[in-house]
Design a protein around this motif. Structure first.
Motif, PDB file in Angstrom:
ATOM      1  N   PRO A 136       0.805  -1.233   0.000  1.00 25.30           N
ATOM      2  CA  PRO A 136       0.000   0.000   0.000  1.00 25.30           C
ATOM      3  C   PRO A 136       0.832   1.275   0.000  1.00 25.30           C
ATOM      4  CG  PRO A 136      -0.948  -1.605   1.495  1.00 25.30           C
ATOM      5  CD  PRO A 136       0.346  -2.180   1.038  1.00 25.30           C
ATOM      6  N   GLY A 137       1.899   1.311   0.767  1.00 28.55           N
ATOM      7  CA  GLY A 137       2.735   2.503   0.810  1.00 28.55           C
ATOM      8  C   GLY A 137       3.400   2.779  -0.526  1.00 28.55           C
ATOM      9  N   GLU A 138       3.922   1.736  -1.151  1.00 30.65           N
ATOM     10  CA  GLU A 138       4.550   1.864  -2.468  1.00 30.65           C
ATOM     11  C   GLU A 138       3.521   2.321  -3.497  1.00 30.65           C
ATOM     12  OE1 GLU A 138       6.306  -1.007  -6.037  1.00 30.65           O
ATOM     13  OE2 GLU A 138       6.008  -1.822  -4.019  1.00 30.65           O
ATOM     14  N   ARG A 139       2.327   1.719  -3.414  1.00 36.57           N
ATOM     15  CA  ARG A 139       1.258   2.056  -4.357  1.00 36.57           C
ATOM     16  C   ARG A 139       0.855   3.525  -4.236  1.00 36.57           C
ATOM     17  NH1 ARG A 139      -2.487  -1.406  -2.698  1.00 36.57           N
ATOM     18  NH2 ARG A 139      -3.686   0.114  -1.501  1.00 36.57           N
ATOM     19  N   ASP A 140       0.629   3.976  -3.022  1.00 34.76           N
ATOM     20  CA  ASP A 140       0.185   5.355  -2.818  1.00 34.76           C
ATOM     21  C   ASP A 140       1.245   6.350  -3.277  1.00 34.76           C
ATOM     22  OD1 ASP A 140      -2.120   4.321  -1.762  1.00 34.76           O
ATOM     23  OD2 ASP A 140      -1.570   4.661   0.337  1.00 34.76           O
ATOM     24  N   GLU A 141       2.498   6.031  -3.015  1.00 36.67           N
ATOM     25  CA  GLU A 141       3.586   6.924  -3.424  1.00 36.67           C
ATOM     26  C   GLU A 141       3.680   7.016  -4.940  1.00 36.67           C
ATOM     27  OE1 GLU A 141       8.464   7.351  -2.837  1.00 36.67           O
ATOM     28  OE2 GLU A 141       7.328   5.807  -1.758  1.00 36.67           O
ATOM     29  N   ARG A 142       3.577   5.870  -5.615  1.00 36.74           N
ATOM     30  CA  ARG A 142       3.669   5.848  -7.084  1.00 36.74           C
ATOM     31  C   ARG A 142       2.480   6.576  -7.709  1.00 36.74           C
ATOM     32  NH1 ARG A 142       6.989   5.969 -11.350  1.00 36.74           N
ATOM     33  NH2 ARG A 142       6.239   4.739 -13.111  1.00 36.74           N
ATOM     34  N   VAL A 143       1.285   6.356  -7.185  1.00 36.94           N
ATOM     35  CA  VAL A 143       0.089   7.018  -7.712  1.00 36.94           C
ATOM     36  C   VAL A 143       0.211   8.529  -7.573  1.00 36.94           C
ATOM     37  CG1 VAL A 143      -2.378   7.411  -7.318  1.00 36.94           C
ATOM     38  CG2 VAL A 143      -1.481   5.075  -7.409  1.00 36.94           C
ATOM     39  N   ALA A 144       0.652   8.996  -6.418  1.00 36.11           N
ATOM     40  CA  ALA A 144       0.796  10.433  -6.192  1.00 36.11           C
ATOM     41  C   ALA A 144       1.826  11.036  -7.142  1.00 36.11           C
ATOM     42  CB  ALA A 144       1.190  10.694  -4.740  1.00 36.11           C
TER      43      ALA A 144
END
Length: 243
Positions: A136-144
């Motif tokens: 989730p942390g990696e996903r949110d960072e990449r999306v942002a």
């Protein structure tokens, strides 16, 4: 065989050792139907695309551009010839390996955007990362990061119906980049946009190729947009010529 086909064949025979081109198409053929009713979409098409290159593919409607993009992207199977992505021959891959290649190495952008209407812009961009089971942390960072890259950081929570056509296409581009693809394939990505917005989207492709370090093959019929490409390939009567 066209001049570009001859150059490609010569390069294959005598090129120095080194990393392969990101895309290599050799004598690609694809027909639909049989007998006198057969439509020969591709007649021995050959070309290379270097790493980090933005190549535009032009041709009149029905010239076979979508067929060619589908074959390069592993969405269709050729009648003859072959496609190599980063040195990998697609013909040698099974369905599972092709699926993995499309998921992890190739990003697709279509004219119709293809966004999920019930999801926000951020959630749409995050779909490929969820499929890859990214943390989730990696996903949110990449999306942002990607929404900022396409200029939509302030629209993360809006659904597609609340965005303009140009904004929806920017979300689609961000989604295509989610898994850091080596190759970005776009089929008439500005076809539903007005001229000004279409130019902005094509300029975004140019910026994305530089910032993300990927290679792009973009089909378009818009003359204004062709000038932003590193190289232009024209598909006519099932053969490729280079400009």
């Amino acid at each position: 065989m066209s001049e570009s086909s001859t150059r490609s064949a010569t390069a294959v025979a005598g090129e120095p050792a080194g990393p392969p081109p990101m895309v290599r198409v050799e004598n690609l053929r694809r027909s639909y139907g049989t007998g006198d009713a057969a439509v020969h979409a591709l007649r021995g098409v050959s070309f290379d695309i270097a790493r980090g290159e933005l190549v535009a593919l032009k041709g009149r409607s029905g010239s076979g551009k979508t067929t060619l993009l589908n074959l390069v992207g592993g969405l269709d199977t050729a009648d003859g010839g072959r496609v190599l992505i980063d040195g990998t021959d697609l013909a040698g891959l099974g369905e599972d390996a092709l699926l993995e290649l499309r998921r992890d190495r190739i990003g697709f952008v279509f004219q119709s955007f293809g966004l999920l209407p019930i999801l926000s812009a951020a959630e749409n961009v995050g779909v490929p990362l969820r499929l890859r089971r990214a943390a989730p942390g990696e996903r949110d960072e990449r999306v942002a990061l990607l929404l900022a890259l396409v200029g939509l950081a302030d629209h993360a929570d809006q659904r597609p119906g609340e965005l303009s056509g140009g904004q929806q296409q920017r979300v689609a581009i961000a989604r295509a980049l989610a898994n850091r693809p080596a190759l970005l394939i776009a089929d008439e990505p500005t076809g539903q946009l007005d001229a000004e917005t279409g130019l902005a989207v094509m300029e975004l492709f140019r910026a994305v190729v530089r910032s993300e370090g990927c290679t792009a093959l973009v089909a378009t019929h818009d003359t204004q947009l062709l000038g932003l490409a590193d190289r232009v390939l024209e598909l006519s009567d099932g053969e490729i010529t280079e400009h």
